[in-house]
Motif scaffolding. Structure first.
Motif, short mmCIF file in Angstrom:
data_model
loop_
_atom_site.label_atom_id
_atom_site.label_comp_id
_atom_site.label_asym_id
_atom_site.label_seq_id
_atom_site.Cartn_x
_atom_site.Cartn_y
_atom_site.Cartn_z
N ALA A 334 42.68 35.35 38.84
CA ALA A 334 41.41 36.01 39.15
C ALA A 334 40.35 35.01 39.58
O ALA A 334 39.57 35.28 40.50
CB ALA A 334 40.95 36.80 37.93
N TYR A 338 38.12 34.83 42.95
CA TYR A 338 36.66 34.91 42.85
C TYR A 338 36.12 33.57 42.31
O TYR A 338 35.71 33.48 41.15
CB TYR A 338 36.24 36.06 41.94
CG TYR A 338 36.65 37.42 42.47
CD1 TYR A 338 35.82 38.13 43.33
CD2 TYR A 338 37.87 37.98 42.11
CE1 TYR A 338 36.19 39.37 43.82
CE2 TYR A 338 38.26 39.22 42.59
CZ TYR A 338 37.42 39.91 43.45
OH TYR A 338 37.80 41.15 43.93
N THR A 474 30.59 41.21 42.90
CA THR A 474 31.59 40.18 42.65
C THR A 474 32.14 40.30 41.24
O THR A 474 33.36 40.22 41.02
CB THR A 474 30.98 38.79 42.84
OG1 THR A 474 30.50 38.66 44.18
CG2 THR A 474 32.00 37.70 42.56
N PHE A 478 36.01 41.13 40.18
CA PHE A 478 36.77 40.24 39.31
C PHE A 478 37.41 41.01 38.16
O PHE A 478 38.61 40.91 37.92
CB PHE A 478 35.84 39.15 38.76
CG PHE A 478 36.51 38.19 37.81
CD1 PHE A 478 37.05 37.00 38.27
CD2 PHE A 478 36.60 38.47 36.46
CE1 PHE A 478 37.67 36.11 37.39
CE2 PHE A 478 37.22 37.60 35.57
CZ PHE A 478 37.75 36.42 36.05
N TYR A 481 40.17 43.32 39.26
CA TYR A 481 41.41 42.60 39.59
C TYR A 481 42.16 42.23 38.31
O TYR A 481 43.39 42.35 38.24
CB TYR A 481 41.10 41.35 40.40
CG TYR A 481 42.32 40.51 40.71
CD1 TYR A 481 43.20 40.87 41.72
CD2 TYR A 481 42.61 39.37 39.97
CE1 TYR A 481 44.34 40.11 42.00
CE2 TYR A 481 43.73 38.60 40.24
CZ TYR A 481 44.59 38.98 41.25
OH TYR A 481 45.71 38.23 41.51
#
Length: 496
Positions: A334, A338, A474, A478, A481
């Motif tokens: 991850a 990011y 963002t 994250f 994901y």
């Protein structure tokens, strides 16, 4: 007689003081060069301090719990007394050479050999806590209480099958509740530390265990080479007392507790925020003061994730891949996707610094409270290598043997508090990092699968992030994901 005074050396990074946790020798004891004489705690770590002289102990400059300044007298040794076959002037000359060599290495910046930490002249910063100019009140049991809850005898969150176990047969390794009974901020008096008692005990935890059970260490038969008393030797005495019903198997209460009447109020107890606990408190305060943090979370179906863990355990049992290792692999993937969350804020330059390497920190329990060991270069490791690194650092955390280098340099932190039976929390970011992921327990809950209600293993994943380094989009990407990787572990194959 020729008395030599050993002054407390700089233990790393220019720290100006150290607290005496416990003495391993007493007046009248015979010591040899490099023999551990005391356990001291700085703001970075707890270490055993070796003696540079061979001879007989004359004076201990300070009691357990006292703070000693760097450069102040620490111990006085009579080097005229024979030690390990070296007599008279020979002992003095050998000791002088050892001390001179150490001081030359320290001045040259070769690193503090006591804890493996660099001490170059250019990096020395003088820091002193308020009121640390002289002796302070003894810390509670010479160790501070845990900063996080401990379930039963578990000393750290579960990592594979390592949590709550005794590791090997090392000297004095006690995993679990090692703090012992505390009365008015002190542990029971240790009968074996009287002047003249020559008892070979390397670990302070062994002395503490003996004090808990009221055992005179001079009566314990050592089994280790060199006559060193280990935990197993003390436990053998405890077991024998339990089988024979001998009195005194439980440490007696202190006079202050015995003399207290039933109706008298329990006195307040003060616990100094010193050593590592003081450092943790300072860092958390800085984090709350400087970082504008926000938290987002999501519930995940971890049924397939836990199934993969079982499959790996069956396919590679020697790798001992646990839940923490799999979570660590998810975090690395991850963070790669990011990278903004693998950063720190340089307030002086008004810049966000995105770190190139991923150094994965993880919260673990230690005898002195919550610590954050760091797996350096986690992004360069295989799953098996990551599992091994996490397991080794967890063992060191439970033993209280982490070095300063193993607790610094992190760029992202994982907190698996599910081992405490907790569903979720809003953790404080480990300053100066920019994010931390918290994972709660994964338990049976009702969950909708393909339109039908089913019982699945469900847990909560939370992300606390520095809002200066990224926005909600963002952060949401994250955490989503991470959730997808846990719900569909095959997703990780795309990033290999």
């Amino acid at each position: 007689m020729s008395h030599k005074v050993f002054h407390l050396p700089d233990l790393g990074e220019g720290l100006t003081e150290a607290e005496v946790v416990s003495w391993l020798v007493g007046p009248g004891d015979t010591v040899v060069v490099d023999q551990p004489i005391a356990v001291v705690e700085t703001a970075k770590a707890q270490v055993e301090l070796p003696c540079p002289y061979a001879g007989s102990v004359v004076t201990l400059h300070g009691e357990a719990g006292h703070v000693v300044d760097v450069g102040a007298p620490f111990i006085t040794v009579d080097v005229d007394v024979p030690a390990d076959g070296i007599t008279g002037g020979g002992a003095s000359e050998a000791s002088d050479v050892a001390v001179d060599t150490y001081r030359e290495e320290e001045r040259a910046g070769s690193g503090a050999v006591l804890i493996g930490y660099g001490t170059s002249e250019g990096s020395r910063r003088r820091r002193r806590r308020v009121g640390a100019g002289g002796p302070t009140a003894p810390a509670a049991g010479s160790s501070l209480p845990s900063a996080a809850p401990v379930m039963g005898d578990t000393a750290a969150p579960a990592v594979g099958d390592t949590a709550g176990t005794v590791v090997g047969d090392t000297a004095g390794t006690v995993v679990g509740d090692t703090a012992g009974p505390v009365v008015d901020g002190r542990l029971p008096a240790e009968v074996s530390s009287k002047p003249g008692a020559a008892v070979r005990v390397i670990s302070p935890l062994v002395r503490q265990l003996a004090a808990e059970h009221g055992i005179d260490l001079r009566t314990v038969t050592p089994t280790a080479p060199g006559g060193i008393i280990r935990r197993c030797d003390v436990m053998a005495v405890v077991t024998a007392r339990g089988e024979g019903g001998a009195p005194g198997s439980v440490a007696p209460q202190s006079e202050s507790r015995v003399s207290a009447t039933a109706g008298s109020p329990t006195p307040d107890r003060r616990i100094p925020l010193t050593g590592i606990r003081g450092t943790i408190a300072s860092r958390l305060t800085t984090s709350r003061r400087e970082i504008p943090d926000a938290t987002t979370w999501v519930d995940v179906d971890a049924t397939d994730f836990l199934a993969v863990r079982r499959q790996l355990a069956e396919a590679r049992p020697e790798a001992r891949i646990g839940v923490l290792a799999l979570l660590g692999r998810v975090m690395v993937a991850a963070v790669r996707r990011y990278p903004e969350l693998n950063s720190t804020v340089d307030t002086a330059a008004n810049e966000v610094v995105v770190r190139g390497a991923i150094n994965l920190g993880f919260a673990a329990q230690s005898p002195r409270g919550l610590v954050v060991p760091v797996v350096h270069g986690a992004d360069e490791m295989t799953l098996a290598e990551l599992s091994t690194a996490l397991r080794e650092l967890t063992t060191k955390a439970m033993d209280g043997t982490l070095s300063p280098a193993e607790m610094t340099g992190g760029t992202f932190t994982l907190n698996n508090y599910g081992g405490y039976g907790v569903d979720g929390s809003t953790p404080i970011i480990n300053h100066p990092e920019a994010a931390m992921v918290g994972v709660g327990r994964m338990i049976d809950k009702p969950w909708v699968v393909d339109g039908a209600l089913a019982v699945r293993k469900v847990g909560t994943i939370g992300l606390t992030f520095d809002h200066r380094v990224c926005d909600g989009g963002t952060a949401g990407g994250f955490i989503r994901y991470v959730a997808d990787c846990i719900e569909r572990p095959t997703t990780l194959l795309l990033d290999l």
